[in-house]
Write a protein that holds these residues in place. Structure first.
Motif, PDB file in Angstrom:
ATOM      1  N   GLN A 140      18.644 -33.682  46.543  1.00 38.96           N
ATOM      2  CA  GLN A 140      18.951 -34.546  47.676  1.00 38.96           C
ATOM      3  C   GLN A 140      17.709 -35.286  48.162  1.00 38.96           C
ATOM      4  O   GLN A 140      17.781 -36.450  48.556  1.00 38.96           O
ATOM      5  N   GLU A 141      16.554 -34.628  48.105  1.00 35.78           N
ATOM      6  CA  GLU A 141      15.291 -35.289  48.447  1.00 35.78           C
ATOM      7  C   GLU A 141      15.029 -36.476  47.527  1.00 35.78           C
ATOM      8  O   GLU A 141      14.515 -37.517  47.961  1.00 35.78           O
ATOM      9  N   ALA A 142      15.384 -36.331  46.238  1.00 32.63           N
ATOM     10  CA  ALA A 142      15.138 -37.385  45.244  1.00 32.63           C
ATOM     11  C   ALA A 142      16.240 -38.437  45.203  1.00 32.63           C
ATOM     12  O   ALA A 142      16.159 -39.377  44.398  1.00 32.63           O
ATOM     13  N   GLY A 143      17.278 -38.290  46.022  1.00 34.06           N
ATOM     14  CA  GLY A 143      18.365 -39.252  46.029  1.00 34.06           C
ATOM     15  C   GLY A 143      19.417 -39.019  44.974  1.00 34.06           C
ATOM     16  O   GLY A 143      20.134 -39.947  44.586  1.00 34.06           O
ATOM     17  N   LEU A 144      19.532 -37.773  44.485  1.00 27.02           N
ATOM     18  CA  LEU A 144      20.542 -37.411  43.499  1.00 27.02           C
ATOM     19  C   LEU A 144      21.510 -36.407  44.108  1.00 27.02           C
ATOM     20  O   LEU A 144      21.104 -35.504  44.845  1.00 27.02           O
ATOM     21  N   VAL A 145      22.781 -36.546  43.771  1.00 26.42           N
ATOM     22  CA  VAL A 145      23.782 -35.575  44.196  1.00 26.42           C
ATOM     23  C   VAL A 145      23.683 -34.352  43.293  1.00 26.42           C
ATOM     24  O   VAL A 145      23.763 -34.485  42.064  1.00 26.42           O
ATOM     25  N   PRO A 146      23.506 -33.157  43.858  1.00 30.63           N
ATOM     26  CA  PRO A 146      23.461 -31.964  43.009  1.00 30.63           C
ATOM     27  C   PRO A 146      24.851 -31.431  42.685  1.00 30.63           C
ATOM     28  O   PRO A 146      25.696 -31.292  43.577  1.00 30.63           O
ATOM     29  N   ILE A 147      25.091 -31.156  41.416  1.00 30.35           N
ATOM     30  CA  ILE A 147      26.242 -30.356  41.029  1.00 30.35           C
ATOM     31  C   ILE A 147      25.753 -28.918  40.940  1.00 30.35           C
ATOM     32  O   ILE A 147      24.827 -28.609  40.181  1.00 30.35           O
ATOM     33  N   VAL A 148      26.350 -28.066  41.741  1.00 32.28           N
ATOM     34  CA  VAL A 148      25.962 -26.661  41.835  1.00 32.28           C
ATOM     35  C   VAL A 148      26.954 -25.856  41.004  1.00 32.28           C
ATOM     36  O   VAL A 148      28.143 -25.813  41.318  1.00 32.28           O
ATOM     37  N   GLU A 149      26.462 -25.245  39.914  1.00 33.40           N
ATOM     38  CA  GLU A 149      27.346 -24.583  38.953  1.00 33.40           C
ATOM     39  C   GLU A 149      27.035 -23.086  38.840  1.00 33.40           C
ATOM     40  O   GLU A 149      26.218 -22.677  38.014  1.00 33.40           O
ATOM     41  N   PRO A 150      27.688 -22.260  39.639  1.00 36.16           N
ATOM     42  CA  PRO A 150      27.573 -20.811  39.450  1.00 36.16           C
ATOM     43  C   PRO A 150      28.722 -20.334  38.569  1.00 36.16           C
ATOM     44  O   PRO A 150      29.894 -20.374  38.967  1.00 36.16           O
ATOM     45  N   GLU A 151      28.411 -19.897  37.358  1.00 40.25           N
ATOM     46  CA  GLU A 151      29.455 -19.548  36.394  1.00 40.25           C
ATOM     47  C   GLU A 151      29.550 -18.042  36.206  1.00 40.25           C
ATOM     48  O   GLU A 151      28.634 -17.412  35.672  1.00 40.25           O
ATOM     49  N   VAL A 152      30.683 -17.483  36.596  1.00 38.85           N
ATOM     50  CA  VAL A 152      31.011 -16.099  36.271  1.00 38.85           C
ATOM     51  C   VAL A 152      31.614 -16.122  34.877  1.00 38.85           C
ATOM     52  O   VAL A 152      32.666 -16.721  34.644  1.00 38.85           O
ATOM     53  N   LEU A 153      30.934 -15.494  33.944  1.00 43.06           N
ATOM     54  CA  LEU A 153      31.292 -15.622  32.537  1.00 43.06           C
ATOM     55  C   LEU A 153      32.612 -14.937  32.191  1.00 43.06           C
ATOM     56  O   LEU A 153      32.962 -13.908  32.780  1.00 43.06           O
ATOM     57  N   GLY A 178      34.134 -32.056  46.964  1.00 42.51           N
ATOM     58  CA  GLY A 178      34.902 -31.941  45.736  1.00 42.51           C
ATOM     59  C   GLY A 178      34.530 -30.705  44.952  1.00 42.51           C
ATOM     60  O   GLY A 178      33.374 -30.260  44.981  1.00 42.51           O
ATOM     61  N   ILE A 179      35.516 -30.125  44.272  1.00 43.97           N
ATOM     62  CA  ILE A 179      35.318 -28.975  43.388  1.00 43.97           C
ATOM     63  C   ILE A 179      35.770 -29.397  42.002  1.00 43.97           C
ATOM     64  O   ILE A 179      36.904 -29.847  41.810  1.00 43.97           O
ATOM     65  N   MET A 180      34.864 -29.274  41.024  1.00 39.02           N
ATOM     66  CA  MET A 180      35.142 -29.719  39.663  1.00 39.02           C
ATOM     67  C   MET A 180      34.933 -28.532  38.739  1.00 39.02           C
ATOM     68  O   MET A 180      33.805 -28.097  38.508  1.00 39.02           O
ATOM     69  N   PHE A 181      36.018 -27.980  38.220  1.00 37.20           N
ATOM     70  CA  PHE A 181      35.971 -26.724  37.482  1.00 37.20           C
ATOM     71  C   PHE A 181      35.321 -26.889  36.122  1.00 37.20           C
ATOM     72  O   PHE A 181      35.501 -27.897  35.434  1.00 37.20           O
ATOM     73  N   LEU A 182      34.570 -25.859  35.727  1.00 37.11           N
ATOM     74  CA  LEU A 182      34.083 -25.757  34.355  1.00 37.11           C
ATOM     75  C   LEU A 182      35.177 -25.147  33.491  1.00 37.11           C
ATOM     76  O   LEU A 182      36.100 -24.498  34.004  1.00 37.11           O
ATOM     77  N   SER A 183      35.068 -25.347  32.203  1.00 39.38           N
ATOM     78  CA  SER A 183      36.097 -24.795  31.310  1.00 39.38           C
ATOM     79  C   SER A 183      35.687 -23.451  30.725  1.00 39.38           C
ATOM     80  O   SER A 183      36.548 -22.659  30.320  1.00 39.38           O
ATOM     81  N   GLY A 184      34.370 -23.168  30.661  1.00 40.51           N
ATOM     82  CA  GLY A 184      33.929 -21.884  30.127  1.00 40.51           C
ATOM     83  C   GLY A 184      34.400 -21.714  28.694  1.00 40.51           C
ATOM     84  O   GLY A 184      34.223 -22.580  27.854  1.00 40.51           O
ATOM     85  N   GLY A 185      35.050 -20.600  28.417  1.00 36.10           N
ATOM     86  CA  GLY A 185      35.534 -20.331  27.068  1.00 36.10           C
ATOM     87  C   GLY A 185      36.988 -20.691  26.859  1.00 36.10           C
ATOM     88  O   GLY A 185      37.596 -20.274  25.862  1.00 36.10           O
TER      89      GLY A 185
END
Length: 339
Positions: free
Chosen positions: A169-182, A257-264
């Protein structure tokens, strides 16, 4: 970039009816997938494949942005047109994976910590100058019946995700925060939900501590799914119910917004579960997708490193994207797979 501008970008990423194409595999991961498909593991082949993805006709109808890696964000077509420009001209926002991968967490066997904070401020500034509008950082959490993940693993990765997000955010970019429970393992869906809630609580506590503005980030979590080796697998509706219950308990409504990962998950399974999520009312957030393998896998198999297969591979990629676009309105049906 100002907070309103960052929030506007986050809203564009989570635009109704569109998702993200994650083409941010590390060189090692990309090469392993190439090897499995019988493709030479070379820089030239990675360049050709990623050009194939970025130039797929009609991709922007279903995709709002693409996540690149350092190698790709600096590449160009043979005529000199930068890949970033190609994406922009197709109406795609450009993102960049900025973590440097997961390493063993000291004193915690079986657990990982994601690294890459050293020098990140300067790297983010460089990526913004290249045209990136958002970034991504992934933290991974292994699960077992009782012990994993440890509080230390959750705390360490949540802190790293929050520091990364603040620097973005300091650099002017939107962070996508991805905590993945495997998904690896034999844990139950109930255990997945328990762990996912604990991880997300830790992440949002650290985001608050680091003064990250929630309205200017995107959350990229896993769905709540039993481990791949668990003998009991649940219906799409049950996955959707558990996932929404988990998110409602933990995720602030300020997240745009919430954008799901697909994982396996396979492409079809990911689409079916995404569809089930949109057949249940009451989500406080736009729900979308940020898929890698679940979008790319058919295209990679069809391409097989052969330029003659390029158009068919691109059609397969766009087909999967359209399946997921249909899921975002609860209109996906497996019959679409044969059309």
């Amino acid at each position: 970039m100002t907070l309103p501008a960052l929030a506007e970008t986050a809203g564009l990423l989570a635009a109704t009816g569109k998702g993200l194409l994650a083409m941010d595999e590390s060189t090692g991961t990309c090469n392993r997938r190439f090897a499995a498909a019988g493709i030479a593991q070379t820089l030239a082949m990675r360049h050709a494949y990623r050009e194939l993805l970025l130039t797929a006709p009609g991709l922007g109808e279903c995709i709002s942005g693409v996540i690149l890696v350092d190698e790709t964000v600096r590449q160009a077509q043979a005529d000199g047109t930068p890949f970033v420009q190609i994406a922009q001209e197709a109406g795609l926002l450009v993102g960049i994976k900025v973590d440097t991968g997961a390493q063993d967490l000291a004193a915690h066997p079986g657990e990982k910590i994601t690294e890459g904070l050293d020098g990140l401020r300067e790297r983010l500034q460089g990526y913004a100058a290249l045209g990136a509008r958002f970034a991504k950082w992934r933290g991974v959490f292994a699960v077992d019946g009782r012990r994993l993940p440890s509080p230390a693993c959750i705390d360490a990765n949540a802190h790293a995700l929050a520091r990364y997000a603040a620097l973005c955010q300091e650099a002017g970019l939107v962070p996508i925060v991805e905590p993945e429970v495997l998904m690896d393992g034999a844990h139950t869906q109930q255990r997945c939900q328990q762990v996912t809630e604990a991880v997300l609580r830790g992440v949002f506590a650290q985001l608050a501590r680091q003064d990250v503005r929630l309205e200017a980030l995107i959350l990229k979590p896993n769905m709540v799914i039993a481990g791949l080796a668990c003998p009991t697998q649940h219906s799409d509706a049950e996955v959707a119910e558990a996932t929404l219950q988990c998110l409602r308990r933990v995720v602030p409504a300020a997240v745009p917004g919430i954008m799901f990962l697909s994982g396996g998950q396979s492409g079809r399974d990911a689409s079916m579960r995404l569809n089930a999520l949109h057949q249940r009312p009451g989500s406080p957030w736009p729900l979308s997708f940020s898929f890698a393998r679940a979008l790319q896998h058919p295209a990679l198999d069809i391409w097989a490193g052969q330029d003659a297969n390029r158009a068919a591979a691109q059609a397969a990629l766009v087909h999967r994207a359209r399946c997921n676009r249909a899921a975002l309105s609860g209109e996906y049906d497996t019959a679409m797979e044969t059309r």
